[in-house]
Design a protein around this motif. Structure first.
Motif, mmCIF file in Angstrom:
data_model
loop_
_atom_site.group_PDB
_atom_site.id
_atom_site.type_symbol
_atom_site.label_atom_id
_atom_site.label_comp_id
_atom_site.label_asym_id
_atom_site.label_seq_id
_atom_site.Cartn_x
_atom_site.Cartn_y
_atom_site.Cartn_z
ATOM 1 N N TYR A 268 0.860 -1.193 0.000
ATOM 2 C CA TYR A 268 0.000 0.000 0.000
ATOM 3 C C TYR A 268 0.887 1.230 0.000
ATOM 4 N N ILE A 269 0.628 2.110 -0.990
ATOM 5 C CA ILE A 269 1.372 3.366 -1.093
ATOM 6 C C ILE A 269 0.418 4.507 -0.775
ATOM 7 N N PRO A 270 0.516 5.110 0.398
ATOM 8 C CA PRO A 270 -0.391 6.219 0.740
ATOM 9 C C PRO A 270 -0.166 7.417 -0.178
ATOM 10 N N LEU A 271 -1.212 8.188 -0.366
ATOM 11 C CA LEU A 271 -1.118 9.451 -1.094
ATOM 12 C C LEU A 271 -0.783 10.541 -0.078
ATOM 13 N N ARG A 272 0.302 11.254 -0.315
ATOM 14 C CA ARG A 272 0.798 12.199 0.694
ATOM 15 C C ARG A 272 -0.256 13.222 1.078
ATOM 16 N N MET A 273 -0.995 13.772 0.096
ATOM 17 C CA MET A 273 -1.940 14.847 0.401
ATOM 18 C C MET A 273 -3.160 14.359 1.189
ATOM 19 N N MET A 274 -3.336 13.043 1.324
ATOM 20 C CA MET A 274 -4.445 12.504 2.125
ATOM 21 C C MET A 274 -4.137 12.509 3.614
ATOM 22 N N ASN A 275 -2.806 12.412 3.973
ATOM 23 C CA ASN A 275 -2.415 12.289 5.384
ATOM 24 C C ASN A 275 -3.209 11.164 6.062
ATOM 25 N N PHE A 276 -3.182 9.992 5.436
ATOM 26 C CA PHE A 276 -4.079 8.913 5.860
ATOM 27 C C PHE A 276 -3.517 7.585 5.383
ATOM 28 N N ILE A 277 -3.701 6.569 6.221
ATOM 29 C CA ILE A 277 -3.382 5.191 5.831
ATOM 30 C C ILE A 277 -4.665 4.377 5.909
ATOM 31 N N LYS A 278 -5.056 3.822 4.798
ATOM 32 C CA LYS A 278 -6.305 3.046 4.729
ATOM 33 C C LYS A 278 -6.165 1.747 5.512
#
Length: 626
Positions: A559-569
């Motif tokens: 899983y590669i988080p999207l930086r602008m989300m500031n979130f880990i699914k």
């Protein structure tokens, strides 16, 4: 000092003028109407009393009403639209030939005779007993008030109206394609919505509606042979009969009575619709929470067989919607054969009913879903049709998949993604911020509203996880029921539930035609390990789920988080190993990571194995090691 004071004043003024208001308000309109229908010439006369409450901070000097039947006249804006749009609605045109013998599509409205058109004529308009000035412009009545309506005050409007039911062209009308005599939707003078954006006095050209919450008290006088189904609760059911009466009650009409007056009350709705026919069968089935589900359909063997099978299925569908979104708040809902396809109204739907069971089940499931997303969560369908049509399509597909039991599909939305890809490849996509009436063609409107709107939620499952989307729907319903939510409200609800930052998601998906396209750029040996290189090709950012299948039959998820989300699914597959990698910043078009296995141990690498990310180019999402 004077300069400092002036600058401070200007700063305060600008902040006050442009900062978002935190106080919510909405208008309120209570209708009382009495209408008498002449079934011989399809004309009706009525009186309307409307108590209007101005809960806004504005002083109103004008109000506007919708006169929808006026659209069904030669030369109307609806007629003009049929002449110039490239793909007119097939139900609204006749196929014919021009002088040269070339096939053309002719507007059915254009051919209507004077006794076939629709109209709504308003007379004797008064405000609190004083005459008010009116002006008709197509399907809009503009009223210059006798006195301004101050903030937080009420006023009473009274008027008389004469109407003619048009030959059935679109949604409303008489004698539809299946022989239903009266489909009475959008039939009365309806007050336009005024909200924080101002007046929404949109002409009736093609699309959906926006309305003011209120209570409806409606009396309809019609020949006694007709059965009526529609919005609201029938007040005198044991005097009316027609399938409404209590068990064991025998209804006897006065011998000389030629008509019956039906009295309906519909509380806390923003519309009132009814249909009538002499040959309706009428069944009542108990639904969840003691809700009466009414079914009105043509009393013929073939139609009755399908509708009888439909009835228990709709009990299951309502129960699913209650559990998935929120509890249906009324004690009645009616499925009524009528109209020209399927259209949602307050506490009821008008829908075609002569087709296959599968067809009418799909229509009924979709239209019932609108009760949650349009008649309880009443977003502005004209400006944001994707919020209603799309979200309804999402739960419709979910509900129909649930009915399959053991044969449920892993991804019931797959067909929606394919339709969206076809739209993108056609080059005809327009942003979802486009007003519903102003799409260049009907097909892009439909895919944008129904399909791309549905993907907003199914793809959100990919972005924040299905459990978070489930919780988002329930909180969205609870926080905004009987209000008028905007696109920002569903986004902020998802943020509050998940903790993710999602402004990028709403902006790129719903306000632009930016597309998602990620690809596997390279897979290379790296000193006994393997380096996987990815690239972002499309403009729209996304977090990345990636699966690696190995030759020994095992697999691993990354899983590669999207930086602008500031979130880990949360891990969507808790029973499978998942490695969370360093986040990917949108401005970086390339991304690489290394796994501790030789390339020869890898069988296949897949971006988004769920299929829920709407990547417009699928061919570069899979890399197979030869």
């Amino acid at each position: 000092m004077r300069k400092i004071i002036l600058l401070s004043f200007l700063s305060f003024g600008l902040n006050s003028a442009f900062a978002q208001s935190t106080s919510y308000w909405q208008q309120h309109a209570d209708y009382k109407m009495e209408v008498s229908m002449d079934v011989k010439n399809y004309q009706y006369k009525g009186k309307q009393e409307l108590v209007y409450t101005n809960n806004s901070p504005d002083t109103l000097k004008k109000v506007f009403y919708h006169l929808y039947p006026n659209a069904f006249q030669p030369g109307s804006e609806m007629d003009a639209r049929l002449h110039f749009i490239k793909d007119p609605d097939g139900r609204m045109v006749n196929k014919t030939k021009d002088a040269s013998g070339k096939d053309i599509k002719q507007s059915r409205i254009e051919t209507l005779k004077p006794n076939e058109v629709g109209y709504l004529k308003i007379t004797n308009f008064k405000q609190d007993g004083a005459v008010a000035q009116t002006r008709v412009s197509g399907t809009i009545l503009e009223v210059t008030l006798a006195k301004p309506i101050l903030p937080n005050s009420k006023t009473t409007f009274t008027l008389d109206f004469d109407g003619q039911v048009p030959v059935q062209i679109r949604r409303s009308g008489r004698n539809n394609s299946e022989g239903i005599e009266l489909s009475m939707s959008q039939w009365y003078p309806k007050l336009a919505e005024f909200d924080f954006e101002g007046w929404h006095a949109d002409p009736y050209i093609a699309r959906e509606f926006h309305g003011v919450w209120g209570n409806f008290d409606v009396k309809i006088t019609i020949d006694k042979e007709y059965t009526i189904g529609g919005s609201g609760y029938l007040q005198d059911k044991n005097s009316i009969g027609h399938g409404y009466e209590d068990a064991g009650v025998t209804v006897v009409y006065p011998k000389k009575a030629k008509t019956l007056t039906w009295h309906f009350i519909a509380p806390n709705v923003h519309d009132f619709t009814w249909a009538a026919d002499k040959d309706y069968a009428h069944d009542i089935v108990k639904g969840p929470n003691d809700v009466d589900l009414h079914f009105f359909y043509k009393n013929t063997p073939k139609v009755a067989e399908n509708w009888k099978q439909l009835e228990p299925l709709m009990v299951k569908v309502m129960d699913y919607y209650n559990n998935r979104v929120g509890q249906y708040p009324y004690k009645q809902y009616s499925f009524i054969q009528g109209g020209d396809g399927g259209m949602e109204y307050a506490m009821c739907t008008l829908m075609l009913g002569n087709g296959t069971l599968e067809g009418i089940l799909g229509t009924a499931t979709h239209e019932l879903g609108h009760s949650w997303f349009q008649h309880i969560l009443a977003s502005n369908e004209s400006k944001h049709p994707w919020m209603d049509e799309g979200f309804t399509t999402y739960i419709e597909d979910s509900a129909l998949n649930e009915l399959k039991g053991d044969k449920k599909e892993v991804n019931p939305f797959k067909g929606n993604y394919n339709a969206y890809y076809n739209l993108v490849n056609s080059g005809k996509e327009q942003p979802q911020t486009t007003h519903g009436d102003r799409y260049d063609e009907n097909r892009p409107y439909s895919i944008s509203s129904y399909i791309k709107g549905s993907i907003f939620l199914s793809q959100l499952e990919y972005v924040i996880g299905k459990e978070n989307v489930d919780a988002t729907l329930k909180r969205y319903f609870n926080d905004f029921k009987f209000k008028h939510p905007t696109p920002n409200d569903i986004k902020r609800t998802a943020e509050r539930v998940s903790g993710a930052e999602l402004d990028w998601y709403l902006t790129d998906w719903a306000q632009t035609t930016n597309t998602i396209d990620y690809g596997i750029k390279d897979v290379a040996d790296n000193a006994g390990k393997t380096t996987i290189s990815l690239e972002r090709i499309g403009r729209m950012p996304m977090p990345i789920d990636l699966k690696v299948d190995y030759t020994d039959g095992t697999s691993e998820n990354f899983y590669i988080p999207l930086r602008m989300m500031n979130f880990i699914k949360p891990n969507p597959n808790p029973n499978q190993k998942r490695t969370v990698l360093e986040d990917w910043a949108w401005a970086q078009q390339n991304y690489s990571f290394t796994i501790d296995k030789n390339k020869t141990a890898i069988k296949k690498i897949t971006i988004d194995p769920s299929g829920l990310m709407a990547d417009v180019k699928q061919t570069n999402n899979v890399f197979e090691v030869k």
